[in-house]
Write a protein that holds these residues in place. Structure first.
Motif, PDB file in Angstrom:
ATOM      1  N   GLY A  28       5.366  17.113   5.964  1.00 47.53           N
ATOM      2  CA  GLY A  28       4.722  16.185   4.929  1.00 47.53           C
ATOM      3  C   GLY A  28       4.620  14.757   5.476  1.00 47.53           C
ATOM      4  N   ARG A  29       3.676  14.025   4.801  1.00 46.68           N
ATOM      5  CA  ARG A  29       3.480  12.593   4.889  1.00 46.68           C
ATOM      6  C   ARG A  29       3.281  12.027   3.618  1.00 46.68           C
ATOM      7  NH1 ARG A  29      -0.345   9.491   9.091  1.00 46.68           N
ATOM      8  NH2 ARG A  29       0.327  11.282  10.282  1.00 46.68           N
ATOM      9  N   LEU A  30       3.947  10.640   3.453  1.00 48.54           N
ATOM     10  CA  LEU A  30       3.778   9.440   2.579  1.00 48.54           C
ATOM     11  C   LEU A  30       3.100   8.548   3.066  1.00 48.54           C
ATOM     12  CD1 LEU A  30       7.201   9.881   0.484  1.00 48.54           C
ATOM     13  CD2 LEU A  30       4.935  10.846  -0.120  1.00 48.54           C
ATOM     14  N   GLN A  31       2.026   8.067   2.411  1.00 49.68           N
ATOM     15  CA  GLN A  31       1.407   6.810   3.043  1.00 49.68           C
ATOM     16  C   GLN A  31       1.161   5.689   1.851  1.00 49.68           C
ATOM     17  OE1 GLN A  31      -1.680   9.179   5.794  1.00 49.68           O
ATOM     18  NE2 GLN A  31      -2.377   8.145   4.169  1.00 49.68           N
ATOM     19  N   THR A  37      -2.285  -7.598   2.585  1.00 49.42           N
ATOM     20  CA  THR A  37      -1.727  -7.930   3.659  1.00 49.42           C
ATOM     21  C   THR A  37      -2.266  -7.165   4.932  1.00 49.42           C
ATOM     22  OG1 THR A  37       0.248  -6.147   3.579  1.00 49.42           O
ATOM     23  CG2 THR A  37       0.294  -8.605   2.445  1.00 49.42           C
ATOM     24  N   GLY A  38      -3.048  -6.225   4.693  1.00 48.62           N
ATOM     25  CA  GLY A  38      -3.274  -5.217   6.077  1.00 48.62           C
ATOM     26  C   GLY A  38      -2.531  -4.295   6.438  1.00 48.62           C
ATOM     27  N   THR A  39      -1.511  -3.919   5.721  1.00 49.28           N
ATOM     28  CA  THR A  39      -0.469  -3.194   6.166  1.00 49.28           C
ATOM     29  C   THR A  39      -0.328  -2.030   5.561  1.00 49.28           C
ATOM     30  OG1 THR A  39       0.921  -5.291   6.254  1.00 49.28           O
ATOM     31  CG2 THR A  39       2.275  -3.228   6.390  1.00 49.28           C
ATOM     32  N   ALA A  40      -0.097  -0.671   6.347  1.00 47.15           N
ATOM     33  CA  ALA A  40       0.185   0.461   5.985  1.00 47.15           C
ATOM     34  C   ALA A  40       1.564   1.014   6.334  1.00 47.15           C
ATOM     35  CB  ALA A  40      -1.168   1.488   6.401  1.00 47.15           C
ATOM     36  N   LEU A  41       2.285   1.740   5.548  1.00 43.95           N
ATOM     37  CA  LEU A  41       3.570   2.409   5.815  1.00 43.95           C
ATOM     38  C   LEU A  41       3.456   3.995   5.882  1.00 43.95           C
ATOM     39  CD1 LEU A  41       6.533   2.036   6.648  1.00 43.95           C
ATOM     40  CD2 LEU A  41       6.826   1.953   4.232  1.00 43.95           C
ATOM     41  N   GLU A  60      10.142  10.513  11.028  1.00 49.98           N
ATOM     42  CA  GLU A  60       9.223   9.544  11.895  1.00 49.98           C
ATOM     43  C   GLU A  60       8.810   8.463  10.746  1.00 49.98           C
ATOM     44  OE1 GLU A  60       5.161   9.034  14.568  1.00 49.98           O
ATOM     45  OE2 GLU A  60       6.180  11.112  14.228  1.00 49.98           O
ATOM     46  N   ILE A  61       8.802   7.206  11.223  1.00 52.97           N
ATOM     47  CA  ILE A  61       8.251   6.019  10.446  1.00 52.97           C
ATOM     48  C   ILE A  61       7.089   5.223  11.201  1.00 52.97           C
ATOM     49  CG2 ILE A  61      10.122   4.593  11.111  1.00 52.97           C
ATOM     50  CD1 ILE A  61       9.924   3.228   8.309  1.00 52.97           C
ATOM     51  N   ARG A  62       6.004   4.904  10.547  1.00 55.02           N
ATOM     52  CA  ARG A  62       4.775   4.136  11.223  1.00 55.02           C
ATOM     53  C   ARG A  62       4.570   3.191  10.411  1.00 55.02           C
ATOM     54  NH1 ARG A  62       0.877   8.839  13.425  1.00 55.02           N
ATOM     55  NH2 ARG A  62       2.179  10.168  14.356  1.00 55.02           N
ATOM     56  N   VAL A  63       4.667   2.049  11.207  1.00 55.67           N
ATOM     57  CA  VAL A  63       3.855   0.636  10.384  1.00 55.67           C
ATOM     58  C   VAL A  63       2.577   0.238  11.096  1.00 55.67           C
ATOM     59  CG1 VAL A  63       4.424  -1.704   9.688  1.00 55.67           C
ATOM     60  CG2 VAL A  63       6.235  -0.009   9.641  1.00 55.67           C
ATOM     61  N   ALA A  70     -11.014  -6.167  13.731  1.00 54.93           N
ATOM     62  CA  ALA A  70     -11.310  -5.542  14.965  1.00 54.93           C
ATOM     63  C   ALA A  70     -10.039  -5.143  15.644  1.00 54.93           C
ATOM     64  CB  ALA A  70     -12.310  -5.977  15.762  1.00 54.93           C
ATOM     65  N   PHE A  71      -8.641  -5.221  15.157  1.00 54.04           N
ATOM     66  CA  PHE A  71      -7.349  -5.349  15.899  1.00 54.04           C
ATOM     67  C   PHE A  71      -6.423  -4.692  14.858  1.00 54.04           C
ATOM     68  CE2 PHE A  71      -3.797  -6.746  18.253  1.00 54.04           C
ATOM     69  CZ  PHE A  71      -4.030  -6.280  19.559  1.00 54.04           C
ATOM     70  N   VAL A  72      -5.891  -3.459  15.446  1.00 56.39           N
ATOM     71  CA  VAL A  72      -4.502  -2.929  14.583  1.00 56.39           C
ATOM     72  C   VAL A  72      -3.540  -2.775  15.579  1.00 56.39           C
ATOM     73  CG1 VAL A  72      -4.108  -1.114  13.242  1.00 56.39           C
ATOM     74  CG2 VAL A  72      -6.368  -2.047  13.002  1.00 56.39           C
ATOM     75  N   VAL A  73      -2.375  -3.108  15.055  1.00 57.25           N
ATOM     76  CA  VAL A  73      -1.085  -2.676  15.872  1.00 57.25           C
ATOM     77  C   VAL A  73       0.007  -1.625  15.053  1.00 57.25           C
ATOM     78  CG1 VAL A  73       1.176  -3.584  16.568  1.00 57.25           C
ATOM     79  CG2 VAL A  73      -0.972  -5.061  16.781  1.00 57.25           C
TER      80      VAL A  73
END
Length: 168
Positions: A28-31, A37-41, A60-63, A70-73
Motif C-alpha cells: 500500500g501507498r499513501l501520498q 511548497t512543491g513537496t510530496a510525502l 518506507e518513507i519518501r520526501v 526542472a529539478f526535483v530531489v
C-alpha cells in the motif's frame, strides 16, 4: 543455485529447496502533496509471507521536493525485516543428520536492512523553444543509496546514473 552448496555431515552437496513455494504480498501507498511548497510525502508499506515460513515487513518513507520547475530531489528511508526459512541452518549452510531441505542462500536467513538515499532528477525543459527542443523532455537521474544489512551480503553503497530520452 548450482553455485551454492551446503555441508551435510561434513560433505558439500548442492542446495535442496522445496519444490513448491506459495507467496503473497500486501502493498500500500499513501501520498500527500503540498502544491504551494512543491513537496510530496509518500508512505509505503509491504507485508510478505510464503510457505517456506519467510515473513517480512518493509515500511518506507519518501520526501520529494521540487527545487525548481526542472529539478526535483527525493530523500528516502526503508526498513526491511524478515524471518528465516524453515530449512535455514542459521545462515551457516551446515546440516547434520538427513535433512529434507537445505540452503546456503543468505536470502533464506533471518535478517534486517536499513536503506537510505538521495535522488536528483533534472529535466531538460530549459531546452524548450531552442534548436534542441527535441531533447526538452529528457531527464538526467542521479541516485546515491547506502545499505546496512545483517546478512552475509553486508553493507554497501549504491550509485546510479540514468538518462531518459523520449522518442517521438
Amino acid at each position: 543455485s548450482p553455485y551454492r552448496q551446503v555441508s551435510i555431515n561434513g560433505v558439500l552437496v548442492n542446495e535442496i529447496h522445496p519444490d513448491v513455494r506459495l507467496r503473497a504480498t500486501l502493498w500500500g501507498r499513501l501520498q500527500w502533496a503540498i502544491p504551494r511548497t512543491g513537496t510530496a510525502l509518500h508512505l509505503i508499506g509491504r507485508v510478505y509471507g510464503d510457505t517456506w515460513d519467510i515473513a517480512a515487513v518493509s515500511p518506507e518513507i519518501r520526501v520529494y521536493q521540487a527545487i525548481a520547475d526542472a529539478f526535483v530531489v527525493r530523500l528516502r528511508y526503508r526498513y526491511y525485516i524478515q524471518s528465516a526459512a524453515f530449512f535455514d541452518a542459521n545462515g551457516t549452510g551446515m546440516y547434520e543428520g538427513d535433512p529434507r531441505h537445505a540452503t546456503a542462500d543468505p536470502k533464506m536467513s533471518a535478517f534486517h536492512v536499513h536503506e537510505g538515499g538521495i535522488q536528483t532528477v533534472m529535466r531538460f525543459s530549459f531546452l524548450e523553444g531552442t534548436a534542441l527542443q527535441a531533447l526538452s523532455q529528457t531527464e538526467l537521474d542521479l541516485v546515491f543509496d547506502w545499505v546496512r544489512r545483517t546478512n552475509r551480503f553486508g553493507d554497501g553503497v549504491l550509485a546510479q546514473v540514468g538518462l531518459r530520452i523520449p522518442f517521438r
